[in-house]
Design an enzyme around this catalytic site. Sequence first.
Site, PDB file in Angstrom:
ATOM      1  N   SER A  88     -10.628  23.412   8.551  1.00  0.00           N
ATOM      2  CA  SER A  88     -11.116  24.433   7.615  1.00  0.00           C
ATOM      3  C   SER A  88     -12.166  23.838   6.681  1.00  0.00           C
ATOM      4  O   SER A  88     -11.989  22.735   6.159  1.00  0.00           O
ATOM      5  CB  SER A  88      -9.960  24.993   6.781  1.00  0.00           C
ATOM      6  OG  SER A  88      -9.053  25.696   7.594  1.00  0.00           O
TER       7      SER A  88
ATOM      8  N   ARG B 121       0.460  30.572  12.909  1.00  0.00           N
ATOM      9  CA  ARG B 121       0.472  30.229  11.489  1.00  0.00           C
ATOM     10  C   ARG B 121       1.672  30.891  10.829  1.00  0.00           C
ATOM     11  O   ARG B 121       1.710  32.097  10.630  1.00  0.00           O
ATOM     12  CB  ARG B 121      -0.827  30.669  10.793  1.00  0.00           C
ATOM     13  CG  ARG B 121      -0.908  30.142   9.343  1.00  0.00           C
ATOM     14  CD  ARG B 121      -2.277  30.391   8.744  1.00  0.00           C
ATOM     15  NE  ARG B 121      -2.462  31.781   8.356  1.00  0.00           N
ATOM     16  CZ  ARG B 121      -3.624  32.280   7.924  1.00  0.00           C
ATOM     17  NH1 ARG B 121      -4.689  31.506   7.850  1.00  0.00           N
ATOM     18  NH2 ARG B 121      -3.727  33.555   7.583  1.00  0.00           N
TER      19      ARG B 121
ATOM     20  N   LYS C 126      -3.924  35.390   2.997  1.00  0.00           N
ATOM     21  CA  LYS C 126      -3.937  34.025   2.483  1.00  0.00           C
ATOM     22  C   LYS C 126      -4.307  34.051   1.005  1.00  0.00           C
ATOM     23  O   LYS C 126      -5.436  33.761   0.623  1.00  0.00           O
ATOM     24  CB  LYS C 126      -4.906  33.151   3.279  1.00  0.00           C
ATOM     25  CG  LYS C 126      -4.644  31.664   3.070  1.00  0.00           C
ATOM     26  CD  LYS C 126      -5.446  30.814   4.019  1.00  0.00           C
ATOM     27  CE  LYS C 126      -5.107  29.343   3.830  1.00  0.00           C
ATOM     28  NZ  LYS C 126      -5.924  28.463   4.683  1.00  0.00           N
TER      29      LYS C 126
END
Length: 202
Positions: A103, A35, A131
């Site tokens: 998600s 990521r 995040k």
Amino acid sequence: MIGPVYVVTDPDAPLPQRDQAMATARGGAWAVQIRDKSAPDVEVARLADALLADLAPMGVRVFVNDRVDVARATGADLHIGQGDGDPVRARDRIKPDALLGLSIETVAQCTQIPEGVDYIGAGPFRTTATKPDAAAPIGAQGLARIVAAARVPTIAIGGLSARDIATLKQAGAVGMAVVSAVTRAADPEAATLELLNTWRQP
């Protein structure tokens, strides 16, 4: 197919992402997700290719986050969020044997999980610095409701550590995805192994 510990790389952590991935694989993670929101596709693809070569012999899956084209080109697994396009289209574009994760932030979203999604990442469990644009935390009760509503295995994510494992298991999660608990640890391999051993305790 899905194990207890899934590690998401952190481009801002002290170790390079490839080293993070190798350490967590040695520690027993079943999967590593790349990521890196700022890196160009070519750079993510290069890392995915390297990790597939490194980790496939160890039986560790390699996911890319959001990048359908990179997953298609490299043969990596794919994880997408609610704003990353249609999961059905993503499933059609990646390799048939690749895994697809989605998600999930609310129980309502569980009613729209299409065929072809192999697991969901439910969260954030709590607020996390890695995040900052994440949805509101779901906590233990929210996680349990999502697990009950989802028709695929649930992996919890969001500010998790070893102390949360009993709660996650009680809620019905099959595993946990972590970032800082491993990537920012002094010894990422040992941190991964600690999570795995804690999860395996009755």
